[in-house]
Write an enzyme that holds these catalytic residues in place. Structure first.
Site, short mmCIF file in Angstrom:
data_model
loop_
_atom_site.label_atom_id
_atom_site.label_comp_id
_atom_site.label_asym_id
_atom_site.label_seq_id
_atom_site.Cartn_x
_atom_site.Cartn_y
_atom_site.Cartn_z
N THR A 8 1.55 -12.57 8.88
CA THR A 8 1.93 -11.82 10.36
C THR A 8 2.66 -12.46 11.40
O THR A 8 3.90 -13.04 11.94
CB THR A 8 1.25 -11.29 10.81
OG1 THR A 8 0.24 -11.88 11.12
CG2 THR A 8 1.66 -9.50 10.56
N LYS A 31 9.43 -0.10 3.55
CA LYS A 31 8.29 0.74 5.07
C LYS A 31 8.86 1.27 5.87
O LYS A 31 8.87 2.83 6.04
CB LYS A 31 7.02 -0.31 5.18
CG LYS A 31 6.11 1.22 5.54
CD LYS A 31 4.37 0.31 6.17
CE LYS A 31 4.54 -0.43 7.01
NZ LYS A 31 3.01 -1.35 7.10
N ASN A 43 36.97 42.67 7.46
CA ASN A 43 35.75 43.27 6.52
C ASN A 43 35.99 42.65 4.91
O ASN A 43 36.64 43.27 4.70
CB ASN A 43 36.08 44.30 6.68
CG ASN A 43 34.45 44.76 6.60
OD1 ASN A 43 33.97 44.89 6.98
ND2 ASN A 43 34.76 45.07 5.25
N ALA A 70 38.38 49.02 -3.54
CA ALA A 70 37.31 48.62 -4.20
C ALA A 70 37.37 48.42 -5.77
O ALA A 70 38.17 49.12 -6.70
CB ALA A 70 36.09 49.45 -3.93
N ARG A 79 0.52 -1.03 0.16
CA ARG A 79 0.22 0.01 -0.23
C ARG A 79 0.45 1.35 -0.23
O ARG A 79 0.80 2.22 0.09
CB ARG A 79 -0.91 0.05 1.10
CG ARG A 79 -2.02 -0.84 0.79
CD ARG A 79 -3.23 -1.21 1.99
NE ARG A 79 -2.20 -2.50 3.36
CZ ARG A 79 -2.44 -2.62 4.64
NH1 ARG A 79 -3.85 -2.43 5.06
NH2 ARG A 79 -1.52 -3.24 5.08
C1 UD1 Z 1 -2.95 -6.17 10.89
C2 UD1 Z 1 -3.49 -6.56 11.96
C3 UD1 Z 1 -4.83 -6.73 13.00
C4 UD1 Z 1 -4.57 -4.87 12.92
C5 UD1 Z 1 -3.07 -4.20 12.63
C6 UD1 Z 1 -2.66 -3.29 13.58
C7 UD1 Z 1 -2.96 -9.14 11.04
C8 UD1 Z 1 -3.38 -10.22 9.98
N1 UD1 Z 1 -3.67 -7.96 11.55
O1 UD1 Z 1 -3.05 -5.86 10.48
O2 UD1 Z 1 -5.87 -6.81 13.02
O3 UD1 Z 1 -6.21 -4.25 14.08
O4 UD1 Z 1 -2.31 -5.00 12.22
O5 UD1 Z 1 -2.27 -1.77 12.17
O6 UD1 Z 1 -2.00 -9.19 11.58
N2 UD1 Z 1 3.69 -8.65 8.74
C9 UD1 Z 1 5.23 -9.18 8.16
N3 UD1 Z 1 5.76 -10.62 7.52
C10 UD1 Z 1 4.38 -10.71 7.20
C11 UD1 Z 1 3.53 -9.63 6.89
C12 UD1 Z 1 3.53 -8.27 7.88
O7 UD1 Z 1 6.55 -9.21 8.71
O8 UD1 Z 1 4.29 -11.90 5.76
C13 UD1 Z 1 4.48 -7.16 9.20
C14 UD1 Z 1 4.70 -5.37 8.33
O9 UD1 Z 1 5.48 -5.35 7.79
C15 UD1 Z 1 3.84 -4.95 9.43
C16 UD1 Z 1 3.46 -5.83 10.63
O10 UD1 Z 1 3.80 -7.25 10.62
O11 UD1 Z 1 4.77 -4.32 10.47
C17 UD1 Z 1 1.93 -5.68 10.27
O12 UD1 Z 1 1.44 -6.03 8.97
P1 UD1 Z 1 0.36 -5.59 7.94
O13 UD1 Z 1 0.48 -6.00 6.25
O14 UD1 Z 1 0.59 -3.74 8.36
O15 UD1 Z 1 -0.78 -6.00 8.44
P2 UD1 Z 1 -2.31 -4.75 8.49
O16 UD1 Z 1 -2.66 -5.44 7.43
O17 UD1 Z 1 -2.18 -3.96 9.32
CA CA Z 2 0.09 -1.85 9.83
#
Ligand code: UD1
Ligand code: CA
Length: 464
Positions: free
Chosen positions: A81, A26, A377, A423, A19
């Protein structure tokens, strides 16, 4: 401390950040002068016994800013995550695991401390940091049953009714390590994105009868995550105001906080006054009792006490000593050192130059690759001709020298102590100490010339 008392903080930073639509990770995007990841690390360091940072492939830049106290593990495939946290298993060991996402820089260490305390006091298997927000779109929602947390549903997987829930998952959790790894092994990617969601670990642990606690962040602003550049700007606005508030609390006057941009990396001494429309960036420090005039833009520079920047000074990578006065409209390019009580005036451009104590470059000058002694100066319109089209050459001007208005000083050149340049001179040879150098054609005066001319060519009035 027994291994069970140990606190491992796992920071998730491996996401693809689609995004953001960016070529760079990011967490390296700057927020008020520091990469996003620096905020999470700073917060984690306050309480962690061990910090584990999960990064994606090609994260050289992230590794470079992490610091030696951080263990880095790689998530080779971005499978979600839950999968990301699993990569930290070997690095964590027993005890409490605090998971946080690297994209929420407003989170405070006080809130994390409260979360850990609550988690340990209640003996929960997992404690989620939640927030109640007006616009929950995009966040995971907390589903409760009989008041207890049952599971978390992601926005994209939620029903219309679930979408109305305003209690959201901040993506910050405490887990009891052993139970976490067990739950993560059970997660399945059966959701809209086909990913292994960490949020599912909560549902799995609750189903197994574990106690799940939720603690609301005292200020929902701490939960703001950054997924796109609009959110980056919204979070930056909050952080910017926090920085200004901190400076005001420490004794700095900021006349118009709404138009002032000061980065997190800047320090300012008490009783300094900042006028509207000022930008201060990078590793910049000001002493006390300074005045920073309207519209000034300063980066990576150091200022002593009682320095005055009149309006619209553009300064980068400079050192300016106490009681110096600069501007209005002066431009210090990188590598300048301005001595105490020196004065650099309007439309003066300086580059890689040293100006000694009490010396003045008050008007319309270019001074480059130059060393100016004390109490010199440099007259209006003086230009050091430091570039011959091939190389740059130095100019040295001794103490108490006087360079007359509109002089061109062709480098390499040495003007001795106490010497004078008349000057309008173009100086190409060194001037010995105490000497006067004049380089000008003698002036010719023709008495009565104007009358003779108008006799020959009578002057016409304009409207003839
Ligand atoms: C996530 C949560 C959501 C919460 C929100 C808060 C999940 C599935 N969702 O969504 O419930 O409300 O954060 O901001 O966890 N990342 C990895 N590896 C991956 C995917 C993500 O390290 O494979 C890291 C990203 O870099 C980021 C964090 O995990 O720092 C969260 O991932 P992101 O894609 O931002 O999750 P959200 O959609 O924001
Ligand atoms: Ca996030």
């Amino acid at each position: 401390m027994t291994p069970m008392d140990r606190l491992s903080v796992v920071i998730l930073a491996a996401g693809e950040a689609k995004r953001m639509r960016s070529r760079q990770p990011k967490v390296l995007h700057p927020l008020c002068g520091r990469p996003l990841i620096a905020y999470s690390l700073r917060t984690a360091r306050v309480l962690a016994d061990r910090i584990v940072l999960v990064v994606g492939p090609d994260a050289e830049g992230v590794r470079a800013v992490a610091g030696g106290d951080v263990q880095i593990v790689e998530q080779r495939e971005r499978l979600g995550t839950g999968h990301a946290v699993l990569q930290a298993r070997a690095a964590c060991g027993a005890g409490t695991v605090l998971v946080l996402a690297a994209d929420m820089p407003l989170l405070s260490s006080e809130t994390l401390e409260r979360l850990v305390k609550h988690h340990r006091k209640t003996g929960a298997v997992a404690t989620v940091l939640t927030a109640v927000v007006d616009r929950p779109q995009g966040y995971g929602r907390i589903l409760r049953q009989g008041g207890r947390v049952k599971r978390i549903v992601e926005d994209r997987d939620a029903t219309d009714d679930q979408k109305k829930i305003r209690e959201i998952n901040t993506s910050v959790y405490c887990f009891e390590a052993r139970r976490l790894w067990k739950a993560l092994a059970e997660i399945r990617p059966d959701n809209d994105q086909g990913e292994y969601y960490l949020t599912d670990a909560i549902g799995i642990l609750a189903k197994a009868g574990g106690r799940i606690e939720a603690l609301a962040a005292p200020d929902p602003v701490e939960a703001l995550g950054i997924n796109d550049r609009k959110q980056l700007a919204a979070v930056a606005a909050v952080q910017r105001r926090r920085i200004l508030d901190g400076l005001m609390e420490s004794g700095v006057t900021i006349l118009d906080p709404a138009s002032t941009y000061i980065e997190d990396t800047v320090t300012i001494g008490p009783d300094t006054v900042v006028y509207p429309q000022v930008v201060l960036e990078g590793a910049t420090t000001f002493g006390g009792d300074c005045v920073i005039g309207a519209g000034s833009h300063v980066s990576a520079s150091r200022f002593g006490d009682r320095v005055t920047l009149r309006p619209y000074c553009i300064i980068s990578e400079a050192v300016v000593e106490h009681d110096a006065v600069l501007g209005p409209f002066c431009h210090l390019r990188p590598g300048c050192h301005i001595g105490p009580k020196a004065k650099i005036g309007n439309f003066a451009e300086l580059k890689k130059s040293r100006i000694g104590r009490g010396s003045k470059v008050p008007h319309v000058s270019y001074v480059g690759d130059t060393t100016v002694g004390e109490n010199v100066n440099v007259g209006a319109g003086t230009v050091t001709c430091n570039y011959d089209g091939v190389g740059k050459h130095p100019t040295t001007i001794g103490d108490r020298a006087f360079v007359g208005t509109n002089s061109s000083l062709v480098a390499p050149l040495v003007i001795g102590e106490g010497a004078y340049v008349a000057a309008g001179s173009v100086i190409t040879k060194d001037v010995p100490p105490g000497a006067l150098a004049v380089e000008r054609s003698p002036q010719v005066v023709k008495e009565g010339w104007a009358a003779r001319r108008s006799a020959k060519h009578p002057r016409r009035d304009k409207d003839d």
